[in-house]
Design an enzyme around this catalytic site. Structure first.
Site, mmCIF file in Angstrom:
data_model
loop_
_atom_site.group_PDB
_atom_site.id
_atom_site.type_symbol
_atom_site.label_atom_id
_atom_site.label_comp_id
_atom_site.label_asym_id
_atom_site.label_seq_id
_atom_site.Cartn_x
_atom_site.Cartn_y
_atom_site.Cartn_z
ATOM 1 C CG ASP A 149 -23.166 21.632 -24.381
ATOM 2 O OD1 ASP A 149 -23.788 20.653 -23.916
ATOM 3 O OD2 ASP A 149 -22.050 22.001 -23.962
ATOM 4 C CE LYS B 46 -19.225 21.371 -21.637
ATOM 5 N NZ LYS B 46 -20.599 21.868 -21.633
ATOM 6 C CE LYS C 211 -5.507 -4.360 -1.498
ATOM 7 N NZ LYS C 211 -6.126 -4.279 -0.178
ATOM 8 C CG HIS D 41 -1.917 -1.070 1.171
ATOM 9 N ND1 HIS D 41 -1.612 -2.356 1.488
ATOM 10 C CD2 HIS D 41 -3.202 -1.072 0.763
ATOM 11 C CE1 HIS D 41 -2.668 -3.107 1.282
ATOM 12 N NE2 HIS D 41 -3.643 -2.360 0.846
HETATM 13 P P1 NAP Z 1 -18.215 29.066 -18.274
HETATM 14 O O1 NAP Z 1 -17.651 28.986 -19.640
HETATM 15 O O2 NAP Z 1 -17.335 29.025 -17.100
HETATM 16 O O3 NAP Z 1 -19.094 30.432 -18.203
HETATM 17 C C1 NAP Z 1 -19.706 30.804 -17.017
HETATM 18 C C2 NAP Z 1 -20.651 31.987 -17.267
HETATM 19 O O4 NAP Z 1 -21.371 32.209 -16.059
HETATM 20 C C3 NAP Z 1 -19.908 33.288 -17.592
HETATM 21 O O5 NAP Z 1 -20.707 34.056 -18.446
HETATM 22 C C4 NAP Z 1 -19.810 33.942 -16.195
HETATM 23 O O6 NAP Z 1 -19.704 35.348 -16.237
HETATM 24 C C5 NAP Z 1 -21.151 33.561 -15.618
HETATM 25 N N1 NAP Z 1 -21.147 33.611 -14.164
HETATM 26 C C6 NAP Z 1 -20.556 32.740 -13.309
HETATM 27 N N2 NAP Z 1 -20.797 33.089 -12.032
HETATM 28 C C7 NAP Z 1 -21.540 34.235 -12.085
HETATM 29 C C8 NAP Z 1 -22.114 35.074 -11.104
HETATM 30 N N3 NAP Z 1 -21.956 34.826 -9.793
HETATM 31 N N4 NAP Z 1 -22.840 36.132 -11.508
HETATM 32 C C9 NAP Z 1 -23.012 36.383 -12.813
HETATM 33 N N5 NAP Z 1 -22.487 35.613 -13.800
HETATM 34 C C10 NAP Z 1 -21.778 34.560 -13.442
HETATM 35 O O7 NAP Z 1 -19.305 27.913 -18.031
HETATM 36 P P2 NAP Z 1 -20.210 27.177 -19.114
HETATM 37 O O8 NAP Z 1 -19.502 25.970 -19.595
HETATM 38 O O9 NAP Z 1 -20.700 28.158 -20.099
HETATM 39 O O10 NAP Z 1 -21.420 26.654 -18.194
HETATM 40 C C11 NAP Z 1 -22.418 27.535 -17.724
HETATM 41 C C12 NAP Z 1 -23.541 26.737 -17.095
HETATM 42 O O11 NAP Z 1 -24.181 25.934 -18.082
HETATM 43 C C13 NAP Z 1 -23.101 25.770 -15.997
HETATM 44 O O12 NAP Z 1 -23.949 25.933 -14.881
HETATM 45 C C14 NAP Z 1 -23.324 24.401 -16.612
HETATM 46 O O13 NAP Z 1 -23.673 23.421 -15.646
HETATM 47 C C15 NAP Z 1 -24.507 24.687 -17.522
HETATM 48 N N6 NAP Z 1 -24.633 23.693 -18.587
HETATM 49 C C16 NAP Z 1 -25.822 23.029 -18.678
HETATM 50 C C17 NAP Z 1 -25.990 22.085 -19.661
HETATM 51 C C18 NAP Z 1 -27.282 21.342 -19.756
HETATM 52 O O14 NAP Z 1 -27.297 20.301 -20.415
HETATM 53 N N7 NAP Z 1 -28.352 21.818 -19.167
HETATM 54 C C19 NAP Z 1 -24.972 21.836 -20.594
HETATM 55 C C20 NAP Z 1 -23.787 22.567 -20.484
HETATM 56 C C21 NAP Z 1 -23.626 23.511 -19.487
HETATM 57 P P3 NAP Z 1 -18.256 36.063 -16.305
HETATM 58 O O15 NAP Z 1 -17.852 36.004 -17.741
HETATM 59 O O16 NAP Z 1 -18.524 37.416 -15.802
HETATM 60 O O17 NAP Z 1 -17.333 35.275 -15.422
#
Ligand code: NAP
Length: 496
Positions: free
Chosen positions: A321, A285, A139, A114
């Site tokens: 997406d 991504k 192991k 381990h």
């Molecule tokens: P990302 O590239 O990190 O972008 C995050 C975005 O959220 C940016 O515009 C950021 O603004 C904003 N943000 C974060 N915290 C904030 C706050 N406290 N107040 C205001 N704005 C805020 O992330 P992403 O990959 O685009 O993902 C975004 C969301 O989509 C996640 O919650 C993810 O789980 C969701 N999602 C859902 C699916 C689905 O199938 N439903 C698929 C993909 C993603 P700033 O630019 O100002 O930092």
């Protein structure tokens, strides 16, 4: 074989762990070093399944700090009371190890090593030492500091296979989880699991029911196809529930694991070649793009990938997406000619804005960081507005493409409630399924679309890519709802 580690710490808890895990396990390991005042005879007679007695000393990351003589006596007692196996450390006194091996026609011996602190590993040297010990089973358990290190476990099993020696190899910790799930594909004799109360003997142990019923770990073969999700963190990821359930229903010889990645370059070098495909989530991504052999023009324009498949040895990336989100919106309303306000300027916002424009919507971007909104708008030829000014802009559809409202900050919304009257409001956040934004929207007469709809759409597209079988969204919806209900009852994320 799935081996449940029984750790107590009280005798009562240990016996409850045996009773609670009996349905899912093939063997029990009694951790005599973790159970307080263990009644060895009682423990061994509490099950009809084969048993292992282990008393791990503190010098090998165990809980026993007494004298070596006492420790060996406990293992001898276990042998007398019918333990099928005893587990003894490679670094224990050589004479004692030899004596146990000499008698192994009565109780078989697992010789183990381990390494708890993520030290560099020389797998072939370690294997040679364990092999030379003459143990029935060898192991290796080590703490993985990155998913790429699970390759050591698979290399160890490959060496044992060459010598036709039964072997166990586990990478501990959250990064090591796939080594526990994929043990059989890579030729392992057994894997260790936590009891159903979640009290594992080592970090990263998955409970036996999950290994057996969700991952179907005992039915894997060398030919089993491996898929998974890469990201960090991954504790909230629902993919393992959806894809493994669908693989089982479609009778596919495939499994879907969580690969929590610390170092993407090492993952792509050491682990990606073992996989048939994988989903990509935050924060990889965009970062995964340079490692791929081919991406389509939409994915290239969006600059983010959420699905990778191996085709003729080449890695092909795509972005599901974008269409998953717009398909969800268009189930409620056709976007052509409508004004859509997209909140956010990250990867998801980019995908949605691109696809919405492609489908004929007039897109306006707003974001907390205005500079990023401007940049995105310029890239795709869209309008932009300051977040503080959204009340003055006109739109039909509002999309939240930020993480605002996601667990644990479920009482936050990205926009003021007053701007939502009679709109169509879509939230990409799917955990929780009913966000503050959607509750606000509903209270103002808006039509709402939940993030779970997008999630299910993209998971369905991914599953079709991985398995060439179209899943039924209704079935997926039930699987997801069942899982989410379970989680909200427990008020916690699935543990690694
Ligand atoms: P990302 O590239 O990190 O972008 C995050 C975005 O959220 C940016 O515009 C950021 O603004 C904003 N943000 C974060 N915290 C904030 C706050 N406290 N107040 C205001 N704005 C805020 O992330 P992403 O990959 O685009 O993902 C975004 C969301 O989509 C996640 O919650 C993810 O789980 C969701 N999602 C859902 C699916 C689905 O199938 N439903 C698929 C993909 C993603 P700033 O630019 O100002 O930092």
């Amino acid at each position: 074989m799935i081996i449940v580690s029984v750790t107590g710490p009280s005798m009562k808890e240990a016996l409850a762990q045996v009773a609670g895990s009996a349905r899912y396990t093939d063997m029990f390991e009694f951790r005599l070093d973790m159970i307080e005042r263990p009644n060895i005879a009682h423990l061994l007679s509490s099950t009809k399944k084969p048993t292992i007695a282990t008393c791990r000393p503190d010098w090998e990351d165990g809980g026993f700090s007494g004298r070596e003589r006492e420790r060996i006596e406990m293992l001898e007692i276990a042998s007398v009371f019918g333990a099928h196996y005893i587990d003894i450390e490679l670094n224990a006194n050589a004479r004692i190890v030899h004596e146990f091996i000499r008698r192994q026609n009565v109780t078989k011996v697992i010789i183990s090593r381990h390494l708890p602190y993520g030290k560099p590993l020389n797998v072939s040297k370690l294997y040679s030492k364990l092999h030379a010990s003459g143990a029935d089973i060898v192991k290796l358990a080590f703490l993985a500091t990155d998913t790429s290190e699970i390759r050591h476990a698979f290399d160890f099993l490959a060496l044992a296979k060459l010598h036709r020696r039964k072997a166990i190899a586990v990478a501990m910790g959250e990064y090591g989880e796939p080594s526990r799930v994929l043990y059989k594909k890579f030729g392992g004799w057994a894997t260790y699991a936590a009891s159903e109360d979640g009290k594992g003997a080592a970090q990263g142990q998955v409970c036996a029911s999950q290994l057996k019923e969700l991952y179907r770990a005992n039915s894997h073969r060398n030919s089993t196809k491996v898929f998974g999700v890469i990201g960090n963190p991954l504790a909230q990821s629902k993919g393992i529930y959806i894809h493994n359930s669908l693989f089982a229903r479609a009778r596919k010889n495939s499994v879907y694991c969580r690969f929590a990645v610390a170092n993407l370059r090492k993952f792509m070098k050491h682990i990606a070649p073992l996989l048939n495909g994988f989903s990509v989530t935050i924060p990889f991504k965009e970062k995964v793009l340079p490692y791929l052999d081919y991406v389509d023009s939409t994915t290239k324009a969006i600059g983010a990938v959420n699905t990778v498949i191996r085709r003729d040895g080449k890695l092909v990336g795509s972005n599901k997406d974008a269409s998953a989100a717009l398909d969800a919106v268009e189930r409620a309303v056709n976007v052509r000619g409508r004004k859509m306000l997209v909140v956010g300027a990250g990867g998801t916002a980019r995908a949605i804005a691109y696809e919405a424009k492609k489908r004929g919507a007039h897109v306006l971007i707003t974001n907390r960081t205005q500079r990023k909104a401007k940049k995105l708008a310029k890239k795709f030829g869209l309008g932009h507005v300051k977040l503080a000014d959204v009340g003055r802009s006109t739109f039909d559809i509002l999309v939240n493409a930020t993480s605002v409202g996601m667990v644990p900050r479920v009482d936050e919304s990205p926009v003021p409630v007053e701007i939502l009257d009679d709109k169509i409001v879509f939230d990409v956040v799917y955990d929780p399924p009913m966000t503050k934004l959607l509750r606000d929207a509903k209270s103002r007469g808006a039509r709402i679309i939940q993030g779970t709809e997008m999630y299910l759409n993209q998971a369905a597209m991914q599953f079709e890519t991985y398995s060439h079988t179209k899943p039924k969204i209704e079935v997926m919806r039930r699987i997801l709802a069942h899982h989410m209900e379970g989680m909200s009852r427990k008020h916690q994320a699935p543990s690694f």
